[in-house]
Design a protein around this motif. Structure first.
Motif, PDB file in Angstrom:
ATOM      1  N   ILE A 108       0.867  -1.184   0.000  1.00  0.00           N
ATOM      2  CA  ILE A 108       0.000   0.000   0.000  1.00  0.00           C
ATOM      3  C   ILE A 108       0.897   1.226   0.000  1.00  0.00           C
ATOM      4  O   ILE A 108       1.545   1.541   1.001  1.00  0.00           O
ATOM      5  CB  ILE A 108      -0.957   0.000   1.208  1.00  0.00           C
ATOM      6  CG1 ILE A 108      -1.876  -1.222   1.137  1.00  0.00           C
ATOM      7  CG2 ILE A 108      -1.779   1.284   1.241  1.00  0.00           C
ATOM      8  CD1 ILE A 108      -2.898  -1.308   2.253  1.00  0.00           C
TER       9      ILE A 108
ATOM     10  N   LYS B 149      -7.966  -1.071  -2.283  1.00  0.00           N
ATOM     11  CA  LYS B 149      -7.429  -1.366  -0.954  1.00  0.00           C
ATOM     12  C   LYS B 149      -8.151  -2.552  -0.332  1.00  0.00           C
ATOM     13  O   LYS B 149      -7.525  -3.438   0.269  1.00  0.00           O
ATOM     14  CB  LYS B 149      -7.547  -0.136  -0.045  1.00  0.00           C
ATOM     15  CG  LYS B 149      -6.937  -0.337   1.331  1.00  0.00           C
ATOM     16  CD  LYS B 149      -6.934   0.945   2.156  1.00  0.00           C
ATOM     17  CE  LYS B 149      -8.295   1.287   2.670  1.00  0.00           C
ATOM     18  NZ  LYS B 149      -8.276   2.422   3.626  1.00  0.00           N
TER      19      LYS B 149
ATOM     20  N   LEU C 258       2.978  -1.287   4.507  1.00  0.00           N
ATOM     21  CA  LEU C 258       2.509   0.086   4.347  1.00  0.00           C
ATOM     22  C   LEU C 258       3.686   1.025   4.131  1.00  0.00           C
ATOM     23  O   LEU C 258       4.614   1.063   4.942  1.00  0.00           O
ATOM     24  CB  LEU C 258       1.748   0.529   5.600  1.00  0.00           C
ATOM     25  CG  LEU C 258       0.558  -0.345   6.006  1.00  0.00           C
ATOM     26  CD1 LEU C 258       0.045   0.059   7.371  1.00  0.00           C
ATOM     27  CD2 LEU C 258      -0.549  -0.245   4.968  1.00  0.00           C
TER      28      LEU C 258
ATOM     29  N   SER D  39      -4.569  10.169   4.793  1.00  0.00           N
ATOM     30  CA  SER D  39      -4.067   8.811   5.028  1.00  0.00           C
ATOM     31  C   SER D  39      -4.105   8.409   6.495  1.00  0.00           C
ATOM     32  O   SER D  39      -3.726   7.290   6.849  1.00  0.00           O
ATOM     33  CB  SER D  39      -2.633   8.673   4.494  1.00  0.00           C
ATOM     34  OG  SER D  39      -1.738   9.513   5.199  1.00  0.00           O
TER      35      SER D  39
ATOM     36  N   THR E 162      -5.316   4.837   7.698  1.00  0.00           N
ATOM     37  CA  THR E 162      -5.553   4.050   6.486  1.00  0.00           C
ATOM     38  C   THR E 162      -5.927   2.618   6.848  1.00  0.00           C
ATOM     39  O   THR E 162      -6.740   1.984   6.180  1.00  0.00           O
ATOM     40  CB  THR E 162      -4.289   4.057   5.599  1.00  0.00           C
ATOM     41  OG1 THR E 162      -4.119   5.383   5.070  1.00  0.00           O
ATOM     42  CG2 THR E 162      -4.385   3.063   4.457  1.00  0.00           C
TER      43      THR E 162
ATOM     44  N   ASN F 102       4.335  -1.965   9.084  1.00  0.00           N
ATOM     45  CA  ASN F 102       4.245  -0.511   8.900  1.00  0.00           C
ATOM     46  C   ASN F 102       5.628   0.112   9.008  1.00  0.00           C
ATOM     47  O   ASN F 102       6.227   0.172  10.076  1.00  0.00           O
ATOM     48  CB  ASN F 102       3.316   0.116   9.939  1.00  0.00           C
ATOM     49  CG  ASN F 102       3.076   1.601   9.672  1.00  0.00           C
ATOM     50  OD1 ASN F 102       3.464   2.125   8.631  1.00  0.00           O
ATOM     51  ND2 ASN F 102       2.428   2.275  10.609  1.00  0.00           N
TER      52      ASN F 102
ATOM     53  N   ILE G 137      -0.696   6.169  10.326  1.00  0.00           N
ATOM     54  CA  ILE G 137      -1.235   5.438   9.168  1.00  0.00           C
ATOM     55  C   ILE G 137      -2.081   4.272   9.666  1.00  0.00           C
ATOM     56  O   ILE G 137      -3.088   3.912   9.072  1.00  0.00           O
ATOM     57  CB  ILE G 137      -0.092   4.920   8.269  1.00  0.00           C
ATOM     58  CG1 ILE G 137       0.747   6.083   7.725  1.00  0.00           C
ATOM     59  CG2 ILE G 137      -0.634   4.070   7.126  1.00  0.00           C
ATOM     60  CD1 ILE G 137       0.022   7.004   6.791  1.00  0.00           C
TER      61      ILE G 137
END
Length: 326
Positions: free
Chosen positions: A149, A192, A204, A212, A215, A232, A238
């Motif tokens: 993403i 998504k 991510l 964002s 998200t 992440n 996020i």
């Protein structure tokens, strides 16, 4: 000489470079409080930052300020509306950390998938007494599906690594990348929601913004496979960390690798009670060569932005270049 503030400790040779051009106030100690940062910024023409918040109050209090050079790719610590209003140039340090950050994202993903942290703690605690066929069964990476993403430069670097692991690659982005990049990376564009449902490992790498923020929250985590992992390496915020903790605790997803947190360096301490999460303190770009490259690029931006050096007036990485025309 023009005056600059180096808000956080950095490599001594970088400070010496800046001293060739400027009167430098270099913070060599702990992170400055916001009030102290604003006070020391007040009479400066430029600043070298690494996460300090620079907004309306700080800019209004520094009437001579012309350039703030951030030693990072992200610049969510800058209020860019205020920068434009005060005609202050912001700069960042993209590209020099792409491969290092992708390496670390891969390391976090694999550590989460293969339960590296959990099993090491088990061993260190003296609990390993025998071999068992079902000890620390993890999730395969080879031959699985990677969901990226944020298919920017770091996302693309992650996708290139997937080829060596025989992985299928899906990605979601604000807009599709060029067809030739999709072909090169053998990457499939997806919504998504579709990506979250199908990917075995979600990574991510999107920049932080109001749009964002969170998200990944409870609804998105509910779409993921129980066997999936989430990594992440983007920015805190996020992911809804509280929702992720619940999903990990209840085994709605298998594991996570987290390098960035909401409110860091403070973070939700409930993460510490979980075995199925790998936690690191925002170190995805932390190799000496990469951090040196970031620091030198921030210095390049500051020097050129203040009209000095071989690129005077033409800094390499302006965020809001229109202010240079005003």
């Amino acid at each position: 000489m023009k005056k600059v503030l180096v808000a956080r400790p950095t490599f001594p040779d970088v400070i010496e470079r800046l001293k060739q051009y400027f009167d430098v106030d270099a913070n060599l100690g702990d992170v400055l409080s916001q009030d102290e940062f604003a006070r020391r910024l007040a009479d400066r023409d430029g600043a070298f930052t690494a996460g300090e918040w620079v907004g309306e109050k700080e800019l209004a209090g520094a009437p001579n300020l012309k350039v703030v050079a951030n030693m990072a790719v992200g610049y969510n610590n800058f209020d860019m509306h205020a920068f434009d209003a005060h005609k202050v140039l912001g700069t960042n340090t993209p590209n020099v950390l792409n491969e290092t950050t992708a390496d670390f994202g891969w390391a976090l993903m694999m550590a989460a998938a293969r339960r590296v942290t959990e099993s090491e703690h088990y061993l260190r605690a003296g609990k390993w007494q025998k071999w068992s066929f079902d000890s620390f069964l993890g999730t395969d990476v080879y031959g699985s599906t990677l969901g990226v993403i944020g298919m920017g430069r770091i996302g693309q670097a992650l996708a290139r690594r997937a080829a060596g692991f025989g992985m299928r690659v899906m990605y979601h982005n604000r807009s599709r990348v060029a067809p030739e990049i999709e072909t090169e990376l053998n990457a499939e564009y997806a919504s998504k929601e579709d990506l979250l449902k199908r990917a075995d490992h979600v990574v991510l790498v999107v920049p932080y913004s109001k749009e964002s923020h969170h998200t990944i929250g409870a609804a998105e985590l509910a779409l993921m496979k129980p066997s999936a992992t989430l990594t992440n390496i983007a920015r805190g915020g996020i992911v809804d960390d509280a929702a992720l903790i619940v999903a990990l605790r209840e085994k709605r997803i298998a594991a996570a690798g987290i390098d960035v947190f909401e409110g860091e360096p403070n973070f939700n301490r409930d993460f510490l009670a979980l075995n199925n999460v790998v936690l690191t303190p925002h170190i995805a770009s932390a190799t000496e060569s990469t951090r040196r490259a970031m620091a030198n690029l921030a210095a390049d931006n500051l020097i050129a932005g203040l009209g000095e050096g071989p690129r005077a007036g033409n800094p390499p990485n302006p965020i809001n270049p229109d202010v240079l025309k005003k």
